[in-house]
Design an enzyme around this catalytic site. Structure first.
Site, PDB file in Angstrom:
ATOM      1  N   SER A 169       0.831  -1.207   0.000  1.00 24.45           N
ATOM      2  CA  SER A 169       0.000   0.000   0.000  1.00 24.45           C
ATOM      3  C   SER A 169       0.867   1.259   0.000  1.00 24.45           C
ATOM      4  O   SER A 169       1.695   1.443  -0.898  1.00 24.45           O
ATOM      5  CB  SER A 169      -0.951  -0.048   1.203  1.00 24.45           C
ATOM      6  OG  SER A 169      -1.962   0.910   1.090  1.00 24.45           O
ATOM      7  N   GLU A 263      -9.496  -4.554  -6.267  1.00 21.48           N
ATOM      8  CA  GLU A 263      -9.149  -3.297  -5.600  1.00 21.48           C
ATOM      9  C   GLU A 263      -8.879  -2.174  -6.598  1.00 21.48           C
ATOM     10  O   GLU A 263      -8.389  -2.396  -7.707  1.00 21.48           O
ATOM     11  CB  GLU A 263      -7.937  -3.493  -4.699  1.00 21.48           C
ATOM     12  CG  GLU A 263      -6.646  -3.822  -5.428  1.00 21.48           C
ATOM     13  CD  GLU A 263      -5.433  -3.761  -4.503  1.00 21.48           C
ATOM     14  OE1 GLU A 263      -5.336  -2.807  -3.713  1.00 21.48           O
ATOM     15  OE2 GLU A 263      -4.585  -4.669  -4.598  1.00 21.48           O
ATOM     16  N   HIS A 293      -7.439  -5.627  -1.321  1.00 27.66           N
ATOM     17  CA  HIS A 293      -6.219  -4.906  -0.973  1.00 27.66           C
ATOM     18  C   HIS A 293      -5.343  -5.678   0.021  1.00 27.66           C
ATOM     19  O   HIS A 293      -5.804  -6.088   1.083  1.00 27.66           O
ATOM     20  CB  HIS A 293      -6.625  -3.556  -0.384  1.00 27.66           C
ATOM     21  CG  HIS A 293      -5.498  -2.606  -0.162  1.00 27.66           C
ATOM     22  ND1 HIS A 293      -4.677  -2.177  -1.177  1.00 27.66           N
ATOM     23  CD2 HIS A 293      -5.058  -1.975   0.970  1.00 27.66           C
ATOM     24  CE1 HIS A 293      -3.788  -1.320  -0.692  1.00 27.66           C
ATOM     25  NE2 HIS A 293      -3.995  -1.189   0.607  1.00 27.66           N
TER      26      HIS A 293
END
Length: 331
Positions: A169, A263, A293
């Protein structure tokens, strides 16, 4: 230190469709987590609650492997922890891990389970950086902490050619920033970069376009952009270390990128893949159908997490072996 190689029999291809459990996880996340994440205020209490909630979720569905050893590190501005999976010893090679969650939420502790699995599969110790979080510490605190921690790691005697930078991320943005800064300052580059669901475009323009095709089960692009704004507050969108670009002639290590097909940041993963390749670099991209995710961090919830990590571990072994062979030829 002997780097473990994943057996070929364990390296099945990326599945063509998600497992029933993965589909159910995405559905339950969309019903519960997405609505909650979009409604929670981003004030002091809201951020505190999100941190506790995510820590609990990660602990339940991605706990550390039994037999994992954790050694805290606090040396000046360098804060983090060494995570050694069962039977793994520290040496002159390591994985340098940069956790995600919007520069705001997670920590080395929340990612201890993921770090322990990477360590177990690769045979390498993992140093997870506990960089400073927003909103208490906005940009460039996190990026500066990562850069200083990487240089500390090299000063500790770990060979840059035997380091793989990994992250998820927002950690993907920090990882790309690090290797671009390494190129700019002529600091030795790691052997490779492994990224799970990397966030690259902090404006979320690409994510919003992807969201119009398929709604992300975890969070909306608008809510995620507000979270990131706690880190980028007061900075223009085109600030050089926020809007990252890989230009031709900038030599970067090889990348390995995984993203979930469900995602919105699959758009960022594709953008990073194209950007690195357009700049003359090497980037392998895997988009896992139906996955959400950073599914790799939730092995007790999502069966595909184990296979995804094994494929990442195979890349780590490959780039480190190639780096070691190159070093031997030079010497």
């Amino acid at each position: 230190m002997v780097i473990q190689k994943v057996a070929e029999a364990e390296l099945r291809p990326v599945p063509r469709r998600p497992s029933p459990r993965a589909r159910l996880a995405a559905l339950l996340t969309a019903v519960g987590v997405r609505l909650f994440a979009s409604a929670l205020p981003l004030n002091r209490v809201g951020v505190w609650f999100m941190r506790r909630l995510v820590a609990t979720f990660m602990g339940l569905f991605g706990p550390p492997l039994r037999g994992t050893r954790v050694t805290p590190v606090r040396q000046g501005t360098v804060v983090g922890e060494w995570v050694c999976g069962p039977g793994v010893q520290r040496g002159n090679a390591a994985i340098f891990y940069l956790h995600g969650s919007g520069f705001v939420i997670c920590s080395a502790r929340t990612h201890r389970g993921l770090a322990s699995r990477l360590s177990h599969l690769t045979g390498l110790p993992v140093f997870t950086v506990d960089y400073r979080l927003a909103p208490e510490y906005p940009f460039p605190a996190a990026a500066d902490d990562i850069e200083q921690s990487y240089r500390w790691l090299l000063a500790e005697g770990v060979d840059a050619g035997q380091v793989v930078v990994a992250g998820d991320s927002a950690g993907g943005h920090l990882a790309l920033d690090l290797v671009l800064e390494n190129a700019r300052t002529q600091t030795p580059q790691p052997a490779g970069v492994v990224l799970f669901s990397p966030l690259i475009d902090l404006t979320f323009a690409r994510a919003q376009a992807q969201e119009r095709i398929r709604r992300d089960p975890m969070i909306s692009a608008a809510a995620a952009r507000k979270l990131i704004a706690l880190y980028t507050a007061g900075q223009p969108d085109d600030a050089p270390r926020l809007q990252l670009a890989h230009r031709a002639g900038t030599v970067l290590p090889p990348f390995f990128v995984q993203a979930g097909g469900a995602e919105m940041l699959s758009a960022d993963a594709r953008h990073l893949h194209q950007m690195v390749r357009d700049g003359g670099g090497s980037c392998e991209l895997e988009v896992w159908p139906g996955q959400m995710h950073v599914f790799q961090a939730l092995p007790l919830l999502i069966p595909e997490a184990g296979l995804a990590l094994r494929r990442a571990a195979a890349f780590v072994a490959d780039v480190m072996t190639r780096s070691a062979n190159t070093a031997d030829k030079v010497s």
